[in-house]
Enzyme design. Structure first.
Site, mmCIF file in Angstrom:
data_model
loop_
_atom_site.group_PDB
_atom_site.id
_atom_site.type_symbol
_atom_site.label_atom_id
_atom_site.label_comp_id
_atom_site.label_asym_id
_atom_site.label_seq_id
_atom_site.Cartn_x
_atom_site.Cartn_y
_atom_site.Cartn_z
ATOM 1 N N THR A 113 -1.253 -27.810 8.550
ATOM 2 C CA THR A 113 -0.562 -26.532 8.790
ATOM 3 C C THR A 113 -1.559 -25.484 9.285
ATOM 4 O O THR A 113 -1.266 -24.732 10.221
ATOM 5 C CB THR A 113 0.109 -26.027 7.492
ATOM 6 O OG1 THR A 113 0.719 -27.135 6.839
ATOM 7 C CG2 THR A 113 1.145 -24.983 7.785
ATOM 8 N N ILE A 144 -6.999 -39.852 8.504
ATOM 9 C CA ILE A 144 -7.215 -39.017 7.303
ATOM 10 C C ILE A 144 -5.900 -38.372 6.867
ATOM 11 O O ILE A 144 -5.592 -38.300 5.680
ATOM 12 C CB ILE A 144 -8.301 -37.949 7.573
ATOM 13 C CG1 ILE A 144 -9.641 -38.640 7.797
ATOM 14 C CG2 ILE A 144 -8.397 -36.965 6.417
ATOM 15 C CD1 ILE A 144 -10.775 -37.711 8.156
ATOM 16 N N VAL A 199 2.993 -31.350 1.582
ATOM 17 C CA VAL A 199 3.853 -31.797 0.493
ATOM 18 C C VAL A 199 5.228 -31.107 0.488
ATOM 19 O O VAL A 199 5.945 -31.215 -0.489
ATOM 20 C CB VAL A 199 3.167 -31.625 -0.893
ATOM 21 C CG1 VAL A 199 2.162 -32.717 -1.120
ATOM 22 C CG2 VAL A 199 2.548 -30.253 -1.040
ATOM 23 N N ALA A 227 7.057 -24.082 0.429
ATOM 24 C CA ALA A 227 7.792 -22.820 0.332
ATOM 25 C C ALA A 227 6.919 -21.720 0.915
ATOM 26 O O ALA A 227 5.700 -21.737 0.749
ATOM 27 C CB ALA A 227 8.091 -22.529 -1.128
ATOM 28 N N LYS A 275 14.983 -18.940 1.808
ATOM 29 C CA LYS A 275 14.471 -18.673 0.461
ATOM 30 C C LYS A 275 14.549 -17.177 0.190
ATOM 31 O O LYS A 275 13.996 -16.382 0.952
ATOM 32 C CB LYS A 275 13.018 -19.169 0.381
ATOM 33 C CG LYS A 275 12.292 -18.777 -0.880
ATOM 34 C CD LYS A 275 10.879 -19.328 -0.904
ATOM 35 C CE LYS A 275 10.132 -18.766 -2.091
ATOM 36 N NZ LYS A 275 8.707 -19.143 -2.102
ATOM 37 N N PRO A 309 12.588 -11.775 -6.835
ATOM 38 C CA PRO A 309 13.219 -11.688 -5.513
ATOM 39 C C PRO A 309 12.273 -11.119 -4.461
ATOM 40 O O PRO A 309 11.298 -10.445 -4.795
ATOM 41 C CB PRO A 309 14.367 -10.711 -5.769
ATOM 42 C CG PRO A 309 13.837 -9.780 -6.824
ATOM 43 C CD PRO A 309 12.868 -10.578 -7.668
ATOM 44 N N LEU A 334 -6.820 -24.844 3.274
ATOM 45 C CA LEU A 334 -7.448 -25.432 2.088
ATOM 46 C C LEU A 334 -8.967 -25.459 2.215
ATOM 47 O O LEU A 334 -9.678 -25.509 1.205
ATOM 48 C CB LEU A 334 -6.905 -26.844 1.861
ATOM 49 C CG LEU A 334 -5.375 -26.925 1.669
ATOM 50 C CD1 LEU A 334 -4.912 -28.363 1.625
ATOM 51 C CD2 LEU A 334 -4.954 -26.181 0.407
ATOM 52 N N ILE A 341 0.145 -20.752 2.624
ATOM 53 C CA ILE A 341 0.427 -20.625 4.059
ATOM 54 C C ILE A 341 0.304 -19.160 4.462
ATOM 55 O O ILE A 341 -0.160 -18.834 5.553
ATOM 56 C CB ILE A 341 1.817 -21.216 4.386
ATOM 57 C CG1 ILE A 341 1.750 -22.748 4.209
ATOM 58 C CG2 ILE A 341 2.257 -20.855 5.800
ATOM 59 C CD1 ILE A 341 3.050 -23.483 4.441
HETATM 60 P P1 FAD Z 1 -4.718 -30.424 5.385
HETATM 61 O O1 FAD Z 1 -3.247 -30.518 5.384
HETATM 62 O O2 FAD Z 1 -5.468 -31.230 4.377
HETATM 63 O O3 FAD Z 1 -5.226 -30.788 6.823
HETATM 64 C C1 FAD Z 1 -6.569 -31.114 7.072
HETATM 65 C C2 FAD Z 1 -6.735 -31.631 8.487
HETATM 66 O O4 FAD Z 1 -8.092 -31.873 8.739
HETATM 67 C C3 FAD Z 1 -5.990 -32.930 8.781
HETATM 68 O O5 FAD Z 1 -5.428 -32.890 10.064
HETATM 69 C C4 FAD Z 1 -7.110 -33.969 8.755
HETATM 70 O O6 FAD Z 1 -6.811 -35.071 9.553
HETATM 71 C C5 FAD Z 1 -8.244 -33.143 9.338
HETATM 72 N N1 FAD Z 1 -9.554 -33.676 8.996
HETATM 73 C C6 FAD Z 1 -10.179 -33.691 7.802
HETATM 74 N N2 FAD Z 1 -11.361 -34.301 7.888
HETATM 75 C C7 FAD Z 1 -11.509 -34.667 9.195
HETATM 76 C C8 FAD Z 1 -12.515 -35.344 9.917
HETATM 77 N N3 FAD Z 1 -13.626 -35.812 9.324
HETATM 78 N N4 FAD Z 1 -12.320 -35.549 11.216
HETATM 79 C C9 FAD Z 1 -11.189 -35.111 11.849
HETATM 80 N N5 FAD Z 1 -10.215 -34.470 11.223
HETATM 81 C C10 FAD Z 1 -10.361 -34.256 9.902
HETATM 82 N N6 FAD Z 1 1.365 -23.715 0.456
HETATM 83 C C11 FAD Z 1 2.406 -22.873 0.536
HETATM 84 O O7 FAD Z 1 2.328 -21.874 1.255
HETATM 85 N N7 FAD Z 1 3.536 -23.119 -0.176
HETATM 86 C C12 FAD Z 1 3.665 -24.164 -1.011
HETATM 87 O O8 FAD Z 1 4.718 -24.345 -1.608
HETATM 88 C C13 FAD Z 1 2.549 -25.041 -1.156
HETATM 89 N N8 FAD Z 1 2.569 -26.090 -2.011
HETATM 90 C C14 FAD Z 1 1.437 -26.822 -2.192
HETATM 91 C C15 FAD Z 1 1.370 -27.796 -3.196
HETATM 92 C C16 FAD Z 1 0.190 -28.511 -3.414
HETATM 93 C C17 FAD Z 1 0.125 -29.511 -4.513
HETATM 94 C C18 FAD Z 1 -0.922 -28.309 -2.595
HETATM 95 C C19 FAD Z 1 -2.188 -29.090 -2.785
HETATM 96 C C20 FAD Z 1 -0.866 -27.351 -1.602
HETATM 97 C C21 FAD Z 1 0.287 -26.597 -1.415
HETATM 98 N N9 FAD Z 1 0.316 -25.588 -0.467
HETATM 99 C C22 FAD Z 1 1.404 -24.770 -0.379
HETATM 100 C C23 FAD Z 1 -0.814 -25.379 0.402
HETATM 101 C C24 FAD Z 1 -0.547 -26.007 1.741
HETATM 102 O O9 FAD Z 1 -0.243 -27.367 1.606
HETATM 103 C C25 FAD Z 1 -1.766 -25.871 2.608
HETATM 104 O O10 FAD Z 1 -2.231 -24.561 2.568
HETATM 105 C C26 FAD Z 1 -1.403 -26.174 4.021
HETATM 106 O O11 FAD Z 1 -0.741 -27.390 4.134
HETATM 107 C C27 FAD Z 1 -2.640 -26.186 4.864
HETATM 108 O O12 FAD Z 1 -3.381 -27.311 4.662
HETATM 109 P P2 FAD Z 1 -4.610 -27.495 5.611
HETATM 110 O O13 FAD Z 1 -4.114 -27.545 7.003
HETATM 111 O O14 FAD Z 1 -5.618 -26.481 5.273
HETATM 112 O O15 FAD Z 1 -5.231 -28.900 5.170
#
Ligand code: FAD
Length: 507
Positions: free
Chosen positions: A13, A41, A46, A49, A77, A95, A338, A351
């Site tokens: 995301t 990877i 998940v 919201a 929502k 709310p 993250l 997000i």
């Molecule tokens: P990731 O989704 O982990 O993406 C990482 C990317 O990096 C992937 O494309 C992967 O392939 C790439 N990558 C990693 N290492 C390499 C490498 N060596 N070479 C090439 N590519 C690589 N947020 C909300 O706003 N609302 C919610 O309800 C919510 N619920 C959540 C519940 C849980 C349990 C968790 C853990 C998180 C939740 N989040 C929520 C947070 C949300 O999921 C993340 O903020 C959001 O999905 C962003 O993730 P990201 O893109 O930072 O990381």
């Protein structure tokens, strides 16, 4: 050094939100933007919201709302229902919109408190349109009132979305690629630093290919490939205040045939809490818990027993450490998502933090190069933003009367940051809530959680006692009536979705 090449590392995301927003720079072909991701990877995705500013993010990109929602099986929502937090059996809604409106220059909950002391027993919730619509499973956007021939003096409806995060990233990928962002499949195996400046100069893929960049946006997830593994930025940990460190996620069908509710549900359990995020055809579920108080098997059992239907996938177990990088922008690397930090999804803020991170990056970005002032400002503002959200999340754990488990005993009696203690004390004394500068959470948010979790509001603002009682009561009667009228004029959430943005396919 001028910025000609931007490399985004990661296609979750965060990566695709950054790519979509930065793709606006491609209008004049000002820079090259490459996003690297590894299918092997994968992403966290998940089922997520969001909160209302996310609506603005999509509007800014001129993304048609109904198209996006149809593509991500999204639903609306209006807030979050919290169950079992103050005590087992309690329930309240936080709310998105305000309770009533300010009267005599003071907040509505102050006026409500005065009337309550005069014998008016109406709950605060009846003065909030999002709460009432949520209870009745109804939904409309503000502009639909007028289209449906209803009055135009009705309260605005504040909303966000439930989305399938994986589908949303795919949607944004199409958007960004159409605007010139280049996607590169591959696993990054190495990052090269400039020996003099310490900046990242390139990343190398497992194919041997090298990608050089001037600015790197690290969206690589928890591993923080560049911000931590390459630059060793360090991490500020908050587990003593937010002790949950694990989650198990599991989508399910709604086997009982119930419609998708227009709100997220957060149900407290003995060592954490469970989310329910309704998409159009299924629910996203997960149990966030602390492994010092509960084993993974028990957490999974509790989750399965409390879902609306049978699981549609295997449990996805995740570990996390609450906190954030010591610097969000270090050298020529900006961390988002993250990779930047994590606070549990209790108020759906992750997000949102990507959104504000991208906004700040774009407003500060100069293609002439990176300055210390940019980095310092970005870091200071982001750190403040994290700390304020942190306090609000801690409130949910601290404000409890639960004594039924070691976990809740720990949370109830733990020390909390002084900034939060002050907020609680001010509220208890006379309902005062000071929203500091550009703080994300509103007075209604703080009031909803404090009252919903049994923090007593003992007195109220002295101005409330100066208001004319009969006149004020009449105003509240009108307010309650117009909210009732608004909710009655709304279709069910399910009908609204079917008519406005039916999902292209089930997820
Ligand atoms: P990731 O989704 O982990 O993406 C990482 C990317 O990096 C992937 O494309 C992967 O392939 C790439 N990558 C990693 N290492 C390499 C490498 N060596 N070479 C090439 N590519 C690589 N947020 C909300 O706003 N609302 C919610 O309800 C919510 N619920 C959540 C519940 C849980 C349990 C968790 C853990 C998180 C939740 N989040 C929520 C947070 C949300 O999921 C993340 O903020 C959001 O999905 C962003 O993730 P990201 O893109 O930072 O990381």
């Amino acid at each position: 050094m001028a910025i000609k090449n931007i490399i985004i590392v990661g296609g979750g995301t965060a990566g695709w939100m950054a790519a979509a927003a930065l793709s606006r720079l491609k209008n004049n072909n000002l820079v090259d933007i490459t996003l690297v991701e590894s299918e092997a990877i994968g992403t966290v995705g998940v089922g997520e919201a969001t909160i209302p500013p996310f609506v603005n993010f999509n509007e800014l990109l001129e993304i048609p709302e109904h198209e996006m929602l149809a593509a991500v099986q999204g639903s609306f929502k209006l807030g979050i229902q919290f169950v079992n937090w103050g005590q087992v059996g309690d329930s309240y809604i936080h709310p998105f919109g305000a309770y009533g409106y300010s009267m005599g220059g003071i907040s509505f909950h102050q006026v409500w408190h005065r009337l309550r002391q005069e014998g008016d027993r109406r709950p605060l919730q009846v003065f909030n349109v999002e709460t009432m619509a949520a209870y009745f499973g109804r939904f409309s956007r503000t502009q639909d009132y007028t289209r449906n021939g209803a009055r135009d003096d009705l309260p605005p409806v504040n909303y966000a979305y439930h989305i399938n995060a994986t589908a949303y990233a795919a949607f944004l990928r199409k958007y960004a690629e159409a605007r010139g962002v280049v996607r590169q499949e591959g696993k990054i195996v190495d990052a090269k630093l400039d020996p003099e400046s310490g900046d990242v100069i390139s990343v190398q893929l497992d194919s041997g290919q090298v990608l050089e960049g001037d600015l790197f946006v690290d969206c690589s997830g928890f591993r923080g490939l560049l911000i931590e593994q390459a630059l060793e930025t360090g991490y500020t940990e908050w587990t003593h205040w937010l002790p949950c460190n694990r989650a198990v996620a599991l989508p399910c069908n709604r086997d009982d045939g119930s419609p998708p509710p227009p709100f997220t549900k957060a149900t407290a359990h003995p060592a954490g809490w469970q989310w329910q995020v309704p998409l159009q055809h299924r629910n996203g579920n997960g149990h966030v818990y602390c492994d010092s108080f509960m084993e993974a098997d028990e957490a999974t059992d509790i989750l399965v027993q409390n879902m609306a239907g049978k699981p549609t996938a295997d449990p996805n177990h995740l570990r996390f450490v609450t906190g954030h990088r010591k610097k969000f922008w270090n050298r020529n690397v900006v961390a988002l998502g993250l990779a930047a930090g994590f606070m549990e999804p209790l108020e759906s803020t992750s997000i949102h933090l990507i959104n504000t991170g991208v906004d700040k990056l774009i407003s500060m970005l100069s293609l002439d190069g990176i300055t210390d002032a940019q980095r310092d400002t970005f870091n200071r503002l982001t750190e403040r933003e994290y700390a304020r959200i942190r306090d609000f999340l801690i409130l949910h754990y601290k404000a409890t009367e639960r004594t039924d488990s070691e976990f809740w005993n720990y949370c109830r009696t733990m020390d909390v940051p002084d900034t939060l203690t002050q907020k609680i004390e001010l509220f208890k004394a006379n309902g005062q809530i000071f929203r500091e500068e550009d703080e994300l959470f509103t007075e209604t948010s703080w009031a909803a959680v404090m009252m919903g979790q049994r923090i007593p509001m003992i007195g109220h603002n002295a101005i409330a006692d100066t208001l004319h009682l009969a006149k004020t009561k009449a105003e509240l009667d009108e307010m309650e009536k117009s909210i009732r009228f608004a909710v009655d004029s709304m279709p069910s959430h399910e009908q609204f979705l079917a008519q406005y943005c039916p999902a292209k396919e089930a997820a």
